[in-house]
Design a protein around this motif. Sequence first.
Motif, PDB file in Angstrom:
ATOM      1  N   LEU A   1       0.844  -1.190   0.000  1.00  0.00           N
ATOM      2  CA  LEU A   1       0.000   0.000   0.000  1.00  0.00           C
ATOM      3  C   LEU A   1       0.877   1.237   0.000  1.00  0.00           C
ATOM      4  O   LEU A   1       1.714   1.410   0.890  1.00  0.00           O
ATOM      5  N   PHE A   2       0.672   2.124  -0.978  1.00  0.00           N
ATOM      6  CA  PHE A   2       1.427   3.370  -1.061  1.00  0.00           C
ATOM      7  C   PHE A   2       0.596   4.504  -0.477  1.00  0.00           C
ATOM      8  O   PHE A   2      -0.554   4.717  -0.883  1.00  0.00           O
ATOM      9  N   LEU A   3       1.179   5.247   0.474  1.00  0.00           N
ATOM     10  CA  LEU A   3       0.523   6.392   1.101  1.00  0.00           C
ATOM     11  C   LEU A   3       1.250   7.663   0.689  1.00  0.00           C
ATOM     12  O   LEU A   3       2.423   7.851   1.017  1.00  0.00           O
ATOM     13  N   HIS A   4       0.546   8.542  -0.022  1.00  0.00           N
ATOM     14  CA  HIS A   4       1.176   9.759  -0.513  1.00  0.00           C
ATOM     15  C   HIS A   4       1.345  10.796   0.592  1.00  0.00           C
ATOM     16  O   HIS A   4       0.766  10.704   1.673  1.00  0.00           O
ATOM     17  N   GLY A   5       2.157  11.800   0.273  1.00  0.00           N
ATOM     18  CA  GLY A   5       2.441  12.859   1.239  1.00  0.00           C
ATOM     19  C   GLY A   5       1.463  14.004   1.140  1.00  0.00           C
ATOM     20  O   GLY A   5       0.366  13.894   0.613  1.00  0.00           O
ATOM     21  N   GLY A   6       1.881  15.128   1.659  1.00  0.00           N
ATOM     22  CA  GLY A   6       1.036  16.321   1.695  1.00  0.00           C
ATOM     23  C   GLY A   6       1.090  16.954   3.084  1.00  0.00           C
ATOM     24  O   GLY A   6       2.148  17.437   3.477  1.00  0.00           O
ATOM     25  N   PRO A   7      -0.030  16.885   3.812  1.00  0.00           N
ATOM     26  CA  PRO A   7      -1.336  16.385   3.385  1.00  0.00           C
ATOM     27  C   PRO A   7      -1.894  17.228   2.240  1.00  0.00           C
ATOM     28  O   PRO A   7      -1.528  18.389   2.094  1.00  0.00           O
TER      29      PRO A   7
ATOM     30  N   ARG B   1      -3.433  -8.423   3.367  1.00  0.00           N
ATOM     31  CA  ARG B   1      -2.367  -7.973   4.276  1.00  0.00           C
ATOM     32  C   ARG B   1      -1.301  -7.348   3.381  1.00  0.00           C
ATOM     33  O   ARG B   1      -1.027  -7.857   2.297  1.00  0.00           O
ATOM     34  N   TRP B   2      -0.737  -6.241   3.826  1.00  0.00           N
ATOM     35  CA  TRP B   2       0.137  -5.522   2.922  1.00  0.00           C
ATOM     36  C   TRP B   2       1.317  -4.872   3.631  1.00  0.00           C
ATOM     37  O   TRP B   2       1.305  -4.623   4.837  1.00  0.00           O
ATOM     38  N   LEU B   3       2.364  -4.642   2.833  1.00  0.00           N
ATOM     39  CA  LEU B   3       3.477  -3.795   3.243  1.00  0.00           C
ATOM     40  C   LEU B   3       3.017  -2.357   3.086  1.00  0.00           C
ATOM     41  O   LEU B   3       2.489  -1.978   2.037  1.00  0.00           O
ATOM     42  N   VAL B   4       3.186  -1.539   4.125  1.00  0.00           N
ATOM     43  CA  VAL B   4       2.729  -0.152   4.075  1.00  0.00           C
ATOM     44  C   VAL B   4       3.933   0.737   3.787  1.00  0.00           C
ATOM     45  O   VAL B   4       4.934   0.709   4.508  1.00  0.00           O
ATOM     46  N   PHE B   5       3.825   1.533   2.729  1.00  0.00           N
ATOM     47  CA  PHE B   5       4.935   2.321   2.191  1.00  0.00           C
ATOM     48  C   PHE B   5       4.501   3.781   2.199  1.00  0.00           C
ATOM     49  O   PHE B   5       3.634   4.174   1.427  1.00  0.00           O
ATOM     50  N   GLY B   6       5.061   4.592   3.099  1.00  0.00           N
ATOM     51  CA  GLY B   6       4.631   5.982   3.194  1.00  0.00           C
ATOM     52  C   GLY B   6       5.799   6.928   3.353  1.00  0.00           C
ATOM     53  O   GLY B   6       6.768   6.626   4.062  1.00  0.00           O
ATOM     54  N   GLY B   7       5.698   8.102   2.695  1.00  0.00           N
ATOM     55  CA  GLY B   7       6.749   9.102   2.787  1.00  0.00           C
ATOM     56  C   GLY B   7       6.217  10.446   3.201  1.00  0.00           C
ATOM     57  O   GLY B   7       5.098  10.828   2.840  1.00  0.00           O
ATOM     58  N   SER B   8       7.019  11.192   3.985  1.00  0.00           N
ATOM     59  CA  SER B   8       6.665  12.522   4.454  1.00  0.00           C
ATOM     60  C   SER B   8       5.385  12.419   5.281  1.00  0.00           C
ATOM     61  O   SER B   8       5.351  11.642   6.242  1.00  0.00           O
ATOM     62  N   TRP B   9       4.317  13.161   4.943  1.00  0.00           N
ATOM     63  CA  TRP B   9       3.052  12.978   5.665  1.00  0.00           C
ATOM     64  C   TRP B   9       2.592  11.523   5.564  1.00  0.00           C
ATOM     65  O   TRP B   9       2.006  10.978   6.515  1.00  0.00           O
ATOM     66  N   GLY B  10       2.889  10.855   4.454  1.00  0.00           N
ATOM     67  CA  GLY B  10       2.531   9.448   4.331  1.00  0.00           C
ATOM     68  C   GLY B  10       3.197   8.570   5.378  1.00  0.00           C
ATOM     69  O   GLY B  10       2.642   7.539   5.776  1.00  0.00           O
ATOM     70  N   SER B  11       4.386   8.969   5.859  1.00  0.00           N
ATOM     71  CA  SER B  11       5.035   8.197   6.928  1.00  0.00           C
ATOM     72  C   SER B  11       4.269   8.365   8.242  1.00  0.00           C
ATOM     73  O   SER B  11       4.154   7.423   9.031  1.00  0.00           O
ATOM     74  N   SER B  12       3.734   9.560   8.483  1.00  0.00           N
ATOM     75  CA  SER B  12       2.937   9.801   9.690  1.00  0.00           C
ATOM     76  C   SER B  12       1.661   8.965   9.651  1.00  0.00           C
ATOM     77  O   SER B  12       1.286   8.325  10.646  1.00  0.00           O
ATOM     78  N   LEU B  13       0.988   9.002   8.498  1.00  0.00           N
ATOM     79  CA  LEU B  13      -0.234   8.219   8.340  1.00  0.00           C
ATOM     80  C   LEU B  13       0.064   6.725   8.451  1.00  0.00           C
ATOM     81  O   LEU B  13      -0.723   5.967   9.041  1.00  0.00           O
ATOM     82  N   ALA B  14       1.203   6.294   7.922  1.00  0.00           N
ATOM     83  CA  ALA B  14       1.596   4.892   8.030  1.00  0.00           C
ATOM     84  C   ALA B  14       1.784   4.491   9.488  1.00  0.00           C
ATOM     85  O   ALA B  14       1.345   3.407   9.910  1.00  0.00           O
ATOM     86  N   LEU B  15       2.438   5.342  10.281  1.00  0.00           N
ATOM     87  CA  LEU B  15       2.599   5.046  11.706  1.00  0.00           C
ATOM     88  C   LEU B  15       1.240   4.890  12.385  1.00  0.00           C
ATOM     89  O   LEU B  15       1.015   3.950  13.153  1.00  0.00           O
ATOM     90  N   ALA B  16       0.327   5.828  12.095  1.00  0.00           N
ATOM     91  CA  ALA B  16      -0.998   5.780  12.713  1.00  0.00           C
ATOM     92  C   ALA B  16      -1.748   4.518  12.304  1.00  0.00           C
ATOM     93  O   ALA B  16      -2.369   3.838  13.135  1.00  0.00           O
ATOM     94  N   TYR B  17      -1.710   4.204  11.007  1.00  0.00           N
ATOM     95  CA  TYR B  17      -2.442   3.039  10.522  1.00  0.00           C
ATOM     96  C   TYR B  17      -1.843   1.732  11.048  1.00  0.00           C
ATOM     97  O   TYR B  17      -2.566   0.864  11.568  1.00  0.00           O
ATOM     98  N   CYS B  18      -0.539   1.567  10.910  1.00  0.00           N
ATOM     99  CA  CYS B  18       0.096   0.308  11.318  1.00  0.00           C
ATOM    100  C   CYS B  18      -0.084   0.056  12.812  1.00  0.00           C
ATOM    101  O   CYS B  18      -0.280  -1.094  13.239  1.00  0.00           O
ATOM    102  N   ALA B  19      -0.020   1.117  13.618  1.00  0.00           N
ATOM    103  CA  ALA B  19      -0.168   0.952  15.065  1.00  0.00           C
ATOM    104  C   ALA B  19      -1.573   0.493  15.426  1.00  0.00           C
ATOM    105  O   ALA B  19      -1.754  -0.279  16.379  1.00  0.00           O
TER     106      ALA B  19
END
Length: 344
Positions: A56-62, A120-138
């Motif tokens: 799963l790719f999570l884009h930045g921004g927001p 089930r997926w590998l979560v791939f997030g950068g910048s704001w996407g890394s923040s969202l990835a932390l929230a989602y994975c946790a």
Amino acid sequence: MSSSIPSPSPSPVPASVEDDLPFPPIEPFDAGWLDVGDGHRIYYEQCGTLDGPAALFLHGGPGSGCSPRHRRLLNPAWRIVLFDQRGCGRSTPAGECLANTTADLVADIERLRAHLGGLRWLVFGGSWGSSLALAYCAQHREACLGAILRGIFLTGNDDIDWFFNGAGQLLPDHWAALAVPAPSAHRSELATWYFDTVRGDDNDEAVEAVRHWMDWEEALSRPGLPPALAGRTSRETAAGQLAKYRLQAHYLRHECFIGRARALDFARALRGLPTAILHGRLDLVCRPSNAWAVHQALPDSRLLLVDGAGHSPFDAPMTRALVAAGDHFLAHGTFAGWPNEDRA
């Protein structure tokens, strides 16, 4: 799955940048819009290999959105899932801030996962996407194979103050241009002035503020290189930019509905989940100390500070490192041995 593939929104990229990407252009095998409630529909697409492991790719921004080149940061052996977050990109309504918080986005990811068959997926997030990835994975750890986190943004006021003020110590001429539109009385609280102005009723003033914000962001994203200034745009393009930055202002004003302390709590909750952290040593948008803080909160993670890379995933050293991390996990199902094994 959808029978018709919507056309991607245009994302002009210099040919030389496109040609340097590790994998050739790839088209989705499935795409569409998913109704997630509250009047929102999110655009999603799948590309790569249908029966491959999912990523799963999570884009930045927001506020940003996915582009065709984001598909090319992962090996097409993956089943790559991308989506535009609420109010972003091709999702509708564009720029909508109502019913748009991090909790809503996390719930949307779960709705999308269920729609795609409970992956089930590998979560791939950068910048704001890394923040969202932390929230989602946790909060949905059982859904996650692992995580690749790039250009860590911890969402707190100190990160926001760094972007609008602290980084000006490194690029004082560009910061002076950022401060020009703000009345002198507001320059000590530049972030607040930008948030208020971009979301204000004076559309012309808001568009001008967005142009200066974009120029500043571009300068920070290209350390040591002359930035490409935003300049004047068509009315349609300006409207799209304004929608994006209004949504970004909405999130940043609220510390992205996370804040630094909670972001690090999310990181601690990931212990035991295979996690790779990559951060450019030249990143002026999000400081490398953010990556170090997450690594300290999650000591079994693997950290790589990427020499010669800034904030963009398309800086060549960062692109190579991201691809190596993804390929390592694809081959081994873990980040153990990465990055040293890949450098051998």
